[in-house]
Design an enzyme around this catalytic site. Sequence first.
Site, PDB file in Angstrom:
ATOM      1  N   GLU A  72      32.588  17.160  62.415  1.00  0.00           N
ATOM      2  CA  GLU A  72      31.867  17.011  63.233  1.00  0.00           C
ATOM      3  C   GLU A  72      31.481  14.977  63.340  1.00  0.00           C
ATOM      4  OE1 GLU A  72      31.122  19.825  61.696  1.00  0.00           O
ATOM      5  OE2 GLU A  72      31.153  21.191  63.042  1.00  0.00           O
ATOM      6  N   PHE A  93      21.558  33.107  59.891  1.00  0.00           N
ATOM      7  CA  PHE A  93      22.564  32.317  59.416  1.00  0.00           C
ATOM      8  C   PHE A  93      23.344  30.989  60.639  1.00  0.00           C
ATOM      9  CE2 PHE A  93      27.214  31.645  59.242  1.00  0.00           C
ATOM     10  CZ  PHE A  93      27.423  31.473  58.759  1.00  0.00           C
ATOM     11  N   GLN A  94      23.663  29.948  59.707  1.00  0.00           N
ATOM     12  CA  GLN A  94      23.848  28.955  60.097  1.00  0.00           C
ATOM     13  C   GLN A  94      21.888  27.736  61.051  1.00  0.00           C
ATOM     14  OE1 GLN A  94      28.013  28.802  62.062  1.00  0.00           O
ATOM     15  NE2 GLN A  94      28.449  28.382  60.484  1.00  0.00           N
ATOM     16  N   LYS A 114      22.220  30.482  71.977  1.00  0.00           N
ATOM     17  CA  LYS A 114      24.034  31.053  71.736  1.00  0.00           C
ATOM     18  C   LYS A 114      23.599  32.230  73.066  1.00  0.00           C
ATOM     19  CE  LYS A 114      27.622  34.371  70.092  1.00  0.00           C
ATOM     20  NZ  LYS A 114      27.906  34.124  68.798  1.00  0.00           N
ATOM     21  N   MET A 145      31.704  -5.409  48.793  1.00  0.00           N
ATOM     22  CA  MET A 145      30.353  -5.658  49.272  1.00  0.00           C
ATOM     23  C   MET A 145      29.087  -5.608  48.612  1.00  0.00           C
ATOM     24  SD  MET A 145      28.924  -8.001  51.398  1.00  0.00           S
ATOM     25  CE  MET A 145      29.369  -8.237  53.466  1.00  0.00           C
TER      26      MET A 145
END
Lengths: 583, 182
Positions: A70, A132-133, A182, A498
């Site tokens: 993502e 969940f999630q 949802k 760097m």
Amino acid sequence: MAIAAKIIQQAGIPGQTDEARELAGSHIICEALVREGVTLLYGYPGGAIMPFYDALTSYPSLHHVLVRHEQAAAHAADGYARATGKVGVCVATSGPGATNLVTGLATAFMDSTPLVAITGQVARTFIGRDAFQETDVIGVTQPITKHNFLVRNASEIADVIHQAFRVALSGRPGPVLVDIPKDVQFEKAVYCPSDYVTSEQYMKALAEGAQRPADYLLAQAAQLLAQAEKPVIMAGHGVILSNAYNELQAFAEKTSIPVITTLLGQSSFSDTHPLHLGLPGMHGPAHVNRAISEADVIVGVGLRFDDRVTGKVSGFAPNARIIHIDIDPSEMHKVKIATVPIVADAKVALAALTEVVAPQDHSAWLKEIRSWQAVAEERSQSIERDDNLPDPVSILQGIYEATKGQAIIVSDVGQHQMWTARHYTWTRRNSHITSGGLGTMGFALPAAMGVKMGMPDDIVWAIAGDGGAQMNIQELATLQQEGVAIKYAIMNNGYLGMVRQWQQFFHARNYSETPISGPDYVKLADAYGVTGIRVKRREDIASAIKQAMETEGTVIVEFIIEPEANVYPMVAPGKAITDMIEE
Amino acid sequence: MTKITAPAERSGHSDVSRDVMQAYTLVVLVEDRLGAVDRVFSLFRRRRANMQTLVLGRCELPDVIRITVAVNDSEVGIDHLVEQLRKIIDVRKVAHFMAQQAITRELALIKVSRIEEHTRAIIELASLFGATVVDLTASTVTLEVSGSSEKIDKLVGQVQRYGIREIVRTGSVAMAYDAEDK
């Protein structure tokens, strides 16, 4: 108020069927995206966003790109937005999907890129119950978004999506997140397109109502400029964001004031223009920083006087009065007190300022700056390099020559980023894309994908180090699946260069955790179904670049560069910008 | 260097130095929406604003929350804070003023230990400050007082000698004076 009135008049696009229909929330999201003119979105499905993905297949004009992480969705949307000026869209599920977007949102926030992120959320009845999630993504992203919304019911969706686009685009652009539970995606609501104001209508009304800066401010600025003997212009990202290239050039030419371009201001003003000076700050060439230090007036356009530009603030431009043009009022006086603060769109402000200033001649001042530049360049050319490894300057010049400066270059973060900003010749407008404010490693590859998909007719080169290249390298699979072709130069020095450079200068060469190994990029390319080339000798640079350009599809060109090459000059952190470490 | 007869730095503002901290009262009107108050508070946190008091409550507008914050900052700092607050989408309005430009009021409840022979003195003292007795037990007397923070400080100072059990102060709310009254 006038803007609102105008929009109400404009609402209702002629020819558009305007029937109120009952639709599921997931379909309303898609309808609103289509109405916003979205054609591309980057995302990754998951439990809480599944109703949206189910609806998506009914909207063939919405091309969804399945990224492999993502974070890459956010960077790709960011690249797309920077290249096209449109809003980039990314989609993720709740919990880990949403938190994976975080780095990308923070990147866009720091660099003022318009993004809309849509995340699924657990059903309303589960929110706050550690489902969940479930993650409080509104809380998590609050400090790194311009605004975020939790949609509470399906009837809100269309309005929220359109609002999100308006917020993302207007004023100083930025990312906006819309979190949709949802069950709201399943819920039905009546949708009537013309009830909502799209960002296009809004921005049009906003542009028509754009205020010219107040006359007294313009007069003050003109007065300062009329008396200035050593003025400079500092152009930042705002010039690009407001499409003020012509206005900047006209202003610079009328006043003959030299132009300095910040990291995100690279390619806002042609490097080959006789008034162009270069990059300021930590890795800016000596003559640019010296010009700032001796300047008596600075016209700062669309920049925020970042600490990498100013160095020690008290030592920055000690003699200069500042005319600061920025659309964000909270940037005024933030770092340097502006004598003339002009809160306005850069395009409008520069046009107005050009009208009121008298033509000036600063050729003596410019000549003085050029004389400092000549000394430094002579010095640097006299430095002998004994190895035959490809060197960053030749690589960048090689890419410039092979593309005639017409490519869009997307750099990652680190030494190569500074070399790219410094040694590529920026002649094409908005051809330089990089993560400036946040400095996000792993940005280049996914962002380049977004750039290429936004500008399919252009050549896109991504440039990264061997550290950043290994972050988000999984997107090679996305490029392959989408049939999108970019050219990818990796400058491999076997170090996190760097950081190693800082260790060399400031930590007594204690190379703690900076040596890094990597995969065999030629084999890796092969594994992903793209082409890989390795370049070990300086004389092979041009032919490798040519081969990369002539090969169809994505090509990785790995350049084995000198392990301890440094970015020069360098201003130590906390030091004045004239206090430089030179080669 | 060139001599420039230029407008003063930050024209329209006083020339108070960046290092001078002053007391300001900020009034922030935010939409009563999820996360709106959070956003305002997190900005204060991010800036490490030197907050003295913070009050949150309703006002004359429906669906709007009025936040009053007393904060010490420099003039430049406060201007910057105000502009950052204005960038928050849910913020409707931000006003800031210095103490003398506004009516500020705070409410306090002060629970004082009492023994019989002090009771009269405490109550008399309280009445001088316009405080009222809201509870009286065998061992305590509880006073309610409202007014400026300074007035409350003074009353607290006066009853200190009798022994303070508990104090609760609401923090200041503020309303600008009407221009015509000034």
